[in-house]
Design a protein around this motif. Structure first.
Motif, PDB file in Angstrom:
ATOM      1  N   UNK A  88       0.798  -1.209   0.121  1.00  9.74           N
ATOM      2  CA  UNK A  88       0.044  -0.174   0.155  1.00  9.74           C
ATOM      3  C   UNK A  88       0.798   1.097  -0.015  1.00  9.74           C
ATOM      4  N   UNK A  89       2.196   1.267   0.080  1.00 15.88           N
ATOM      5  CA  UNK A  89       3.259   2.079  -0.126  1.00 15.88           C
ATOM      6  C   UNK A  89       2.997   3.121   1.191  1.00 15.88           C
ATOM      7  N   UNK A  90       2.492   2.466   2.195  1.00 15.98           N
ATOM      8  CA  UNK A  90       2.534   3.118   3.442  1.00 15.98           C
ATOM      9  C   UNK A  90       2.765   2.010   4.878  1.00 15.98           C
ATOM     10  N   UNK A  91       2.167   1.043   4.751  1.00 13.64           N
ATOM     11  CA  UNK A  91       2.658   0.165   6.121  1.00 13.64           C
ATOM     12  C   UNK A  91       2.970  -0.974   5.430  1.00 13.64           C
ATOM     13  N   UNK A  92       2.433  -2.134   4.885  1.00 10.61           N
ATOM     14  CA  UNK A  92       3.006  -3.354   4.369  1.00 10.61           C
ATOM     15  C   UNK A  92       2.016  -3.851   3.478  1.00 10.61           C
ATOM     16  N   UNK A  93       2.325  -5.072   2.963  1.00 13.60           N
ATOM     17  CA  UNK A  93       1.614  -5.852   1.814  1.00 13.60           C
ATOM     18  C   UNK A  93       0.515  -6.707   2.576  1.00 13.60           C
ATOM     19  N   UNK A  94      -0.686  -6.570   2.375  1.00 13.38           N
ATOM     20  CA  UNK A  94      -1.869  -7.454   3.021  1.00 13.38           C
ATOM     21  C   UNK A  94      -2.068  -8.497   2.174  1.00 13.38           C
ATOM     22  N   UNK A  95      -1.754  -9.784   2.651  1.00 14.49           N
ATOM     23  CA  UNK A  95      -1.970 -10.870   1.933  1.00 14.49           C
ATOM     24  C   UNK A  95      -3.227 -11.384   1.781  1.00 14.49           C
ATOM     25  N   UNK A  96      -4.084 -10.692   2.513  1.00 11.06           N
ATOM     26  CA  UNK A  96      -5.649 -11.008   2.340  1.00 11.06           C
ATOM     27  C   UNK A  96      -6.349 -10.508   1.009  1.00 11.06           C
ATOM     28  N   UNK A  97      -5.425  -9.348   0.672  1.00 13.41           N
ATOM     29  CA  UNK A  97      -6.125  -8.630  -0.362  1.00 13.41           C
ATOM     30  C   UNK A  97      -5.018  -8.919  -1.634  1.00 13.41           C
ATOM     31  N   UNK A  98      -5.517  -9.311  -2.818  1.00 17.71           N
ATOM     32  CA  UNK A  98      -4.629  -9.545  -3.960  1.00 17.71           C
ATOM     33  C   UNK A  98      -5.084  -8.607  -5.074  1.00 17.71           C
ATOM     34  N   UNK A  99      -4.043  -8.118  -5.817  1.00 16.74           N
ATOM     35  CA  UNK A  99      -4.880  -7.349  -7.084  1.00 16.74           C
ATOM     36  C   UNK A  99      -3.417  -7.200  -7.974  1.00 16.74           C
ATOM     37  N   UNK A 100      -3.717  -7.060  -9.183  1.00 16.23           N
ATOM     38  CA  UNK A 100      -2.794  -6.810 -10.195  1.00 16.23           C
ATOM     39  C   UNK A 100      -3.492  -6.669 -11.650  1.00 16.23           C
ATOM     40  N   UNK A 101      -2.398  -6.610 -12.516  1.00 20.43           N
ATOM     41  CA  UNK A 101      -2.894  -6.528 -14.063  1.00 20.43           C
ATOM     42  C   UNK A 101      -3.188  -7.938 -14.788  1.00 20.43           C
ATOM     43  N   UNK A 102      -4.115  -7.881 -15.479  1.00 18.86           N
ATOM     44  CA  UNK A 102      -4.356  -9.200 -16.368  1.00 18.86           C
ATOM     45  C   UNK A 102      -5.247  -9.065 -17.462  1.00 18.86           C
ATOM     46  N   UNK A 103      -5.141  -9.863 -18.552  1.00 20.03           N
ATOM     47  CA  UNK A 103      -5.905  -9.734 -19.789  1.00 20.03           C
ATOM     48  C   UNK A 103      -6.974 -10.759 -19.574  1.00 20.03           C
ATOM     49  N   UNK A 104      -8.296 -10.206 -19.841  1.00 17.69           N
ATOM     50  CA  UNK A 104      -9.523 -11.208 -20.012  1.00 17.69           C
ATOM     51  C   UNK A 104     -10.132 -11.011 -21.556  1.00 17.69           C
ATOM     52  N   UNK A 105     -10.086 -11.958 -22.277  1.00 17.06           N
ATOM     53  CA  UNK A 105     -10.496 -11.721 -23.729  1.00 17.06           C
ATOM     54  C   UNK A 105      -9.800 -10.746 -24.374  1.00 17.06           C
TER      55      UNK A 105
END
Length: 318
Positions: A88-105
């Motif tokens: 989050x560029x503030x505290x740490x990475x939360x493993x319960x929330x995932x996210x990123x870029x991907x292509x669908x169709x």
């Protein structure tokens, strides 16, 4: 295969059918007629059980241990193109929330969701899908990045709620969720939200404000879980089934109240019975929704979203 308590009649018939098939293979006795009868009875029993589930049974189904979780959806929807982003560029990475870029169709999306974990060790790592404030701040950071590059957002919701621990409250859990709701309401890029399992309380709302909001057939969406509601009203979890009915938390109830846009059908017996079909159906809903939203101007997109949520909860006694 694991069975829920109301699925036990199905298990009994499947066991009988397996024995019938084995008997036919190991002896000269013709049991084809008996096996056919059992198959027909099994199919009818499945239809009777799954088409007439109570609200509590749908809650149980949403928590089925074999049900696909967020990362499994992402892997199959993006066909190996997913690039996970962290922190989050503030505290740490939360493993319960995932996210990123991907292509669908062929279309790029910013995909964000809660991940529960598939075994005990992974569930502990993922905090059982209960995000801390840094998880919601990570989600918001990724959404703002998507807005900057005009990339649509897809959120996959599956959480028993935001983490209720003291340290989460100290770091601003309520503020983080409220900030996400505020920012998502005016985000200048399409948002498609899908409840794929449990949609509990602010933990779900923190990534659940969308231009299109869908629920899979065997999921629930509510301000509180049936167990917690029961413990507050009756000071016992024994009334969770009554609470589930009263909360009107099923997809049918939610659509009737115009709180979601549509219900995504699941294969007979739940998403875990035919994952490939489930992923394909979800992909179709995402693509269809994006095609409906992509030609709207930023002003029209935000205005429609604002109007949609402003109209929720309005009733007239005329």
């Amino acid at each position: 295969m694991e069975y829920l308590d109301f699925e036990l009649p199905i298990k009994e018939l499947e066991d009988q059918l397996d024995k019938c098939v084995i008997l036919g293979q190991e002896s000269n006795v013709d049991v084809s007629a008996t096996c056919k009868q059992l198959e027909e009875k099994l199919e009818q029993t499945k239809k009777d059980i799954y088409k007439n589930m109570t609200a509590w049974q749908r809650v149980q189904m949403s928590r089925h241990p074999n049900r696909p979780y967020t990362l499994e959806y992402i892997t199959n929807l993006t066909d190996g193109t997913f690039l996970e982003l962290f922190g989050d560029r503030n505290f740490k990475d939360d493993k319960a929330m995932v996210g990123g870029l991907g292509r669908i169709n062929g279309q790029s999306y910013m995909i964000i969701g809660q991940q529960k974990g598939v075994n005990t060790k992974m569930r502990q790592l993922r905090n059982f899908g209960m995000a801390n404030p840094e998880g919601y701040r990570k989600a918001l950071r990724l959404m703002k990045m998507a807005e900057k590059f005009n990339i649509p957002v897809v959120t996959l919701i599956d959480t028993p709620g935001a983490y209720p621990g003291l340290e989460a409250e100290e770091r601003g859990q309520g503020e983080a969720i409220a900030r996400n709701i505020f920012e998502m309401a005016r985000l200048k890029t399409p948002i498609i939200s899908i409840i794929i399992g449990e949609g509990a309380s602010g933990g779900a709302l923190g990534i659940g404000v969308g231009d299109r909001v869908f629920m899979l057939e065997n999921t629930w969406y509510s301000v509180i879980s049936p167990e917690s509601c029961s413990s507050i009203l009756w000071r016992s979890w024994e009334y969770k089934e009554q609470a589930a009915e009263a909360l009107k938390l099923t997809p049918v109830d939610m659509k009737k109240q115009k709180l979601i846009d549509d219900i995504i059908p699941e294969p007979l017996g739940g998403a875990h019975q035919d994952k490939a079909t489930t992923f394909k159906t979800v992909e179709k809903y995402i693509t269809k929704s994006y095609n409906e939203l992509k030609d709207l101007s930023t002003k029209e997109l935000v205005a429609q979203r604002m109007e949609k949520y402003s109209n929720m909860g309005e009733f007239s006694d005329k």
